[in-house]
Design an enzyme around this catalytic site. Sequence first.
Site, short mmCIF file in Angstrom:
data_model
loop_
_atom_site.label_atom_id
_atom_site.label_comp_id
_atom_site.label_asym_id
_atom_site.label_seq_id
_atom_site.Cartn_x
_atom_site.Cartn_y
_atom_site.Cartn_z
N SER A 42 -79.11 135.83 49.93
CA SER A 42 -80.20 136.00 50.88
C SER A 42 -80.50 134.64 51.51
O SER A 42 -81.06 133.76 50.86
CB SER A 42 -81.43 136.53 50.14
OG SER A 42 -82.59 136.32 50.91
N GLU A 43 -80.10 134.48 52.73
CA GLU A 43 -80.28 133.18 53.38
C GLU A 43 -81.75 132.90 53.65
O GLU A 43 -82.20 131.76 53.52
CB GLU A 43 -79.48 133.12 54.68
CG GLU A 43 -77.97 132.99 54.48
CD GLU A 43 -77.30 134.25 53.98
OE1 GLU A 43 -77.91 135.34 54.10
OE2 GLU A 43 -76.17 134.17 53.47
N GLN A 65 -73.67 129.20 53.35
CA GLN A 65 -72.22 129.19 53.14
C GLN A 65 -71.41 128.96 54.42
O GLN A 65 -70.43 128.24 54.42
CB GLN A 65 -71.82 130.49 52.47
CG GLN A 65 -70.50 130.44 51.78
CD GLN A 65 -70.37 131.60 50.81
OE1 GLN A 65 -70.06 132.71 51.21
NE2 GLN A 65 -70.63 131.37 49.54
N PHE A 66 -71.82 129.62 55.48
CA PHE A 66 -71.26 129.37 56.81
C PHE A 66 -72.43 129.34 57.79
O PHE A 66 -73.34 130.15 57.66
CB PHE A 66 -70.29 130.49 57.23
CG PHE A 66 -68.96 130.45 56.54
CD1 PHE A 66 -67.87 129.83 57.14
CD2 PHE A 66 -68.80 131.01 55.29
CE1 PHE A 66 -66.63 129.79 56.51
CE2 PHE A 66 -67.57 130.97 54.65
CZ PHE A 66 -66.49 130.36 55.26
N ILE A 70 -76.55 131.78 58.96
CA ILE A 70 -77.85 131.13 58.84
C ILE A 70 -78.96 131.95 59.50
O ILE A 70 -80.14 131.75 59.23
CB ILE A 70 -77.79 129.71 59.47
CG1 ILE A 70 -78.84 128.79 58.85
CG2 ILE A 70 -77.94 129.75 61.00
CD1 ILE A 70 -78.64 127.32 59.18
N PHE A 71 -78.56 132.89 60.35
CA PHE A 71 -79.58 133.52 61.19
C PHE A 71 -80.64 134.34 60.44
O PHE A 71 -81.78 134.39 60.91
CB PHE A 71 -78.91 134.29 62.34
CG PHE A 71 -78.13 133.33 63.21
CD1 PHE A 71 -78.80 132.36 63.95
CD2 PHE A 71 -76.76 133.32 63.23
CE1 PHE A 71 -78.10 131.42 64.70
CE2 PHE A 71 -76.04 132.39 63.98
CZ PHE A 71 -76.72 131.44 64.72
N HIS A 112 -66.98 133.05 61.38
CA HIS A 112 -66.77 131.92 60.46
C HIS A 112 -66.37 130.70 61.28
O HIS A 112 -65.61 129.86 60.83
CB HIS A 112 -65.70 132.23 59.41
CG HIS A 112 -66.04 133.36 58.49
ND1 HIS A 112 -65.93 134.68 58.86
CD2 HIS A 112 -66.52 133.36 57.22
CE1 HIS A 112 -66.30 135.44 57.83
NE2 HIS A 112 -66.66 134.67 56.83
#
Lengths: 308, 371
Positions: A42-43, A65-66, A70-71, A112
């Site tokens: 869970s970002e 992670q990428f 991030i959104f 990615h």
Amino acid sequence: MKEDDSVLVMGEDVGPKGGVFLATEKLTAEFGEERCFDTPLSEDGIVGVGVGMAMNGMKPVCEIQFQDFIFPAFDQIVSEAAKIRYRSGGQYTVPMVIRTPYGGGIKGGLYHSQSGEAYFAHTPGLKVVIPSTPYDAKGLLIASINDPDPVLFMEPKALYRAFREDVPDGVYEVELSKTRNVTEGGDVAVFCYGAMVPVCADAAKRIKDSRNKDVRVVDLRTLMPLDEESVLQAARDCGRVVIVHEAPRFCGYGAELSALIAERAIESIEAPIKRVAGFDTPFPNTLENYYMPDARRVLDAIEEVLDF
Amino acid sequence: MSELLQILDETGKKVGKAPRVKREVLLQIYRAIVQTRAFDDRCMKLQRTGRIGFSVPNLGIEAVSAGAAAAMDPIRDWFAPYYRDFAMLFYHDVSAEKMFDNMFGNCEDNAVGRQMPVHFTFTEPAKFFSISSPLGTQIPQAVGMAMAMKNRGEDSAVITTFGDGTTSSSGFHSGLNFAGVYKAPIVFLCQNNQFAISCHSDMQTASESYAIKARAYGMPGVRVDGNDALAVYKAVSDAAKRAREGKGPTLIEAYTFRMGGHSTSDDPSRYVDAGLIAKWQKRDPLLRLRNWLIGEGHLTEERADEIANEVAEEIKQAADAAQAKSRPVLGTIFTDVFEKMPSHLEAQMEGCIKHHAERDEAVDEKGEFPL
Ligand SMILES: Cc1ncc(C[n+]2csc(CCOP(=O)(O)OP(=O)(O)O)c2C)c(N)n1
Ligand SMILES: [Mg+2]
């Protein structure tokens, strides 16, 4: 982490696996699960929890992670981390770092490969840092961790395994908001950052060989707050400017640089400011190499401003 | 721990009440698993030899996708799967060649070589919605698809799938919440394969199961043995029936184990205990189904061997055909951004084509300009 007990690392797979790019390898073994730990997937959780820890005395280094993922955390970054100092009149602050690999070069397709720095550089209250060498990666990261404000630390994933360089043992900082001249020169200023730095250095070498022109390749290193004086100085010294980034051109970071130079150094400029950028499309997979700016495209732009 | 629905035990012996299923359906489930294994295996080899960039091992989890697919209707229903669901496509007769087209990202890939491998998208032979890398995004979208069906009074339903890790995403929570509130005709299928890359599911949630999360959203939760295709079929059939009858959504947790790495880039020996792999080897979903089918007289050893041979040939031919195709033409970088291409993109497309026309890099494998 040895110097400062309040520094801790959290994110998806950063623990025993050491991160998908192995950037946090062995940290859990060395510092324990309290200091380097895996989180639920869970970002927004990762960043939101990081914000809270940062307000309460810790210095979290959160990994996304990428950058493409991030959104979900955009709200926590843009509306929260970046604005808490301002909205609390400085009573609460968020000294956190969000590390995230970004950019193309690994056949990662749409999700990615993206370069989203412009969304973040557009956010008042958030610093945006992008290293392009191992030496800078360490020094800028330590400076970011010690910085009193939230820093988005974007790592050009194409460079993770691109080359080796010795870095000093121990703690050192590379000052934020200071550019670095990759090559010296007074004929054309080329502004770039991240994975485009070696591409531009390559183009500079080729133009030196073919036309004996000296290009000043400037690695911006910090996009926000920008080292405006060095940018303007390079533009004035050279009079010809090329700006290079992988991200789409429209409203990309190059637009800001171009406007800055046009507003404040136009009297020294002898040719139209050229941008070399990713196309204004999502990032393709099979045709990645046709999408990414390469030395050839940078070279064309340099020749264009020289021949204007 | 919530009760685990099981119909076939590890040896293929019936231990629960078997649902009434047509023989063709059972054999198609079996075939889809065999196809998945062959496809998976071929993809691993293609990746190891540098012919494709990436794949996602499906070994061990195939009964989840195959059993669930069999419970849904390819004409009426929509599917919003995730990347570890090959058998769902095979069950509904998506051609192996079309799947390989995506793995190679070639000019006939429905995703036009824009996505990484295993990001399939199909409208035929069934609505398999385009897979996204950002996890959990499909879950609220699938609820929206289902609400549209309900809005038009159709008797159709949606199935969406996702891994155990993805239950931590906000998409999972908002999706289930909306579905509960609007009684959307949808089946949520969580493939609990116990890992999210290297993160064990223990650290994903403090709940006693994934199925129990259903309670908080006002829907039934069912926990099923994911290595038992019959049990998965039964759970999903019941949930789809409920959805069609207007009774709302169901969350199903299929408990299984990812026998391979997360992907071809992953080395699971760094974090998975060898003992765990050995334990789950004994629970192989294919063997279990095969033993039972043979015991019931639906399948013979000879027929099983024939199927294996047919599938091996099918997969080999499909891979070879896809590999022979050229990559997408340059202009495809610029199409489909909008329905009508804006002028700035037209200019960029022309510039890109011209630039590469003047360079040797532009020559594709066949020596032709790729546009
Ligand atoms: C929003 C988001 N965050 C992170 C990732 C990177 N990532 C890709 S797969 C994966 C693990 C997914 O685990 P799970 O949901 O259990 O599915 P599984 O792969 O185990 O089938 C992660 C973290 C992603 N794709 N999207
Ligand atoms: Mg999982």
